[in-house]
Write a protein that holds these residues in place. Sequence first.
Motif, PDB file in Angstrom:
ATOM      1  N   PRO A 142       0.775  -1.162  -0.053  1.00 43.07           N
ATOM      2  CA  PRO A 142      -0.100   0.104   0.029  1.00 43.07           C
ATOM      3  C   PRO A 142       0.873   1.340  -0.080  1.00 43.07           C
ATOM      4  CG  PRO A 142      -0.069  -0.910   2.129  1.00 43.07           C
ATOM      5  CD  PRO A 142       0.561  -1.964   1.040  1.00 43.07           C
ATOM      6  N   THR A 143       1.908   1.235   0.507  1.00 41.49           N
ATOM      7  CA  THR A 143       2.793   2.328   0.409  1.00 41.49           C
ATOM      8  C   THR A 143       3.591   2.485  -0.928  1.00 41.49           C
ATOM      9  OG1 THR A 143       4.652   1.224   1.642  1.00 41.49           O
ATOM     10  CG2 THR A 143       3.250   2.481   3.055  1.00 41.49           C
ATOM     11  N   LYS A 171      -8.283   6.554  -3.220  1.00 43.80           N
ATOM     12  CA  LYS A 171      -8.374   5.764  -1.868  1.00 43.80           C
ATOM     13  C   LYS A 171      -6.931   5.600  -1.433  1.00 43.80           C
ATOM     14  CE  LYS A 171     -12.776   4.444  -2.373  1.00 43.80           C
ATOM     15  NZ  LYS A 171     -13.213   5.591  -3.394  1.00 43.80           N
ATOM     16  N   GLY A 172      -6.843   5.901   0.187  1.00 48.71           N
ATOM     17  CA  GLY A 172      -5.481   5.393   0.592  1.00 48.71           C
ATOM     18  C   GLY A 172      -4.490   6.381   0.441  1.00 48.71           C
ATOM     19  N   PHE A 182      -1.600   9.266   1.154  1.00 54.82           N
ATOM     20  CA  PHE A 182      -0.693   9.174   2.438  1.00 54.82           C
ATOM     21  C   PHE A 182       0.536  10.048   2.350  1.00 54.82           C
ATOM     22  CE2 PHE A 182       1.351   6.065  -0.766  1.00 54.82           C
ATOM     23  CZ  PHE A 182       2.517   6.263  -0.624  1.00 54.82           C
TER      24      PHE A 182
END
Length: 411
Positions: free
Chosen positions: A43-44, A287-288, A290
């Motif tokens: 996810p990163t 979405k998501g 960061f």
Amino acid sequence: MEMKKAIVVGGSIAGLSCAHALIAAGWTPVVIEKSAAPPDGSPTGAGLCLDPQALRLLNLWIKDSNLLHSSTLPLSIDLNQVTDSEKKISWDLAKDENFGFRAAHWADLHKIIYKALPANIILCGHQFISFEVSDDKAAVKVKSQLFETGDMVEIVGDLLVAADGCLSSIRRHFFPDFKLRYSGYSAWRGVLDCSGQEHAEIISNLRKAYPEFGQCLYFDLADRTHCVLYELKNKRINWIWYINMPEPELKGSSVTMKVNDEMIENMHEEAEKVWVPELARVMRETKGSFINVIYDSNPLPQLFWDNVVLVGDAAHPTTPHGVRSTNMSILDAGILGHCLGKWGSKNIDSALREFQAIRLPVVSEQVLHARQMGRMKQGLVSFNPKEATLEECLLLLQRSMPYFEGVPFPI
Ligand SMILES: Cc1cc2nc3c(=O)[nH]c(=O)nc-3n(C[C@H](O)[C@H](O)[C@H](O)COP(=O)(O)OP(=O)(O)OC[C@H]3O[C@@H](n4cnc5c(N)ncnc54)[C@H](O)[C@@H]3O)c2cc1C
């Protein structure tokens, strides 16, 4: 002849590239990675840009040039534009139509490099703890701790390659007082997946506002802020938005910061004020998203000590504006492998000395240049994109990076 063994700490781009280069040089590498499993679709992870030299090396190691080609998109144009935040219009500032890089998703690239290695040389779930060089400087003993059981494991090798990233604990051994330099800004970033029908309108609107999208590395510059935008394979939109702010407090061993819904909503509202609506919409739909806190460091005075060598972000943490970090990691690996192969396993000191002599001047210049590019684009030096001179425009281009046409690489 007995094959020499190298212990590589860190199984990200630099560590895995070193494993390939070491194998090509006739060494046996073992890679120690603290993550429990290879980060598949992490996810990163987000986008990165590969230069022609790094692509050539990767293709040599992977031995399937089509694989890398079909997983990446061309970036034939490098374009800096100015956005007028009030009128919501943009215009070109500096354009290079012979850029010649390719765009990859970090997780796709990692997977390709990882899968092309023998599986038994990568030890996931091993946290590096410490190392010790033997009195005769001929061997190095590494201690790691198994994530699952807490057991300690010792591995002995002839060379330790520190590829443990910008927060490297191996670098701290040699520079106990070392601190990363906060750039003065952090970056919101994200990847919007437009492969489904629900985002068809967003991507078609974006293509109208950004006609070169799909082959262009866009930099949008507004008042003391800038944004990066480019397409990734499989209809994914990669964006990064740099915002000047005091240094955030980071928890844990990562430069990625936790965000909450309120922070995300504030970012979306601010984006609608600063950027053209098509870009603000991409940010809102992602979405998501960061935050990456942006650091670099002044060049280190040296890269090796006895049979321990630093590579990748451990050796030269850099800001991302010159799209260098992944390319520097791959080139470090290629040149390290070349030097070890050239000097043979009995002359590690000469090999590391040559590696340092080739790489240190180059990476030092590139890190400092990337810093200057970031400071300009963030308005941290006197620079107003709306009144940019020709000389300033040229500095904005990736082509202004020292060694843009290729870093020294002995054949
Ligand atoms: C999950 C992830 C996602 C990323 N996504 C992007 C991206 O989208 N775009 C981009 O430009 N850059 C990204 N990066 C950073 C990018 O990989 C680097 O900037 C660059 O490629 C240099 O890589 P590196 O291997 O030197 O450092 P890093 O990529 O930071 O890798 C360091 C590795 O060392 C491991 N490690 C650290 N300490 C220990 C220890 N004590 N024991 C064992 N292992 C340890 C880490 O788990 C990590 O895998 C990402 C890095 C990671 C780890």
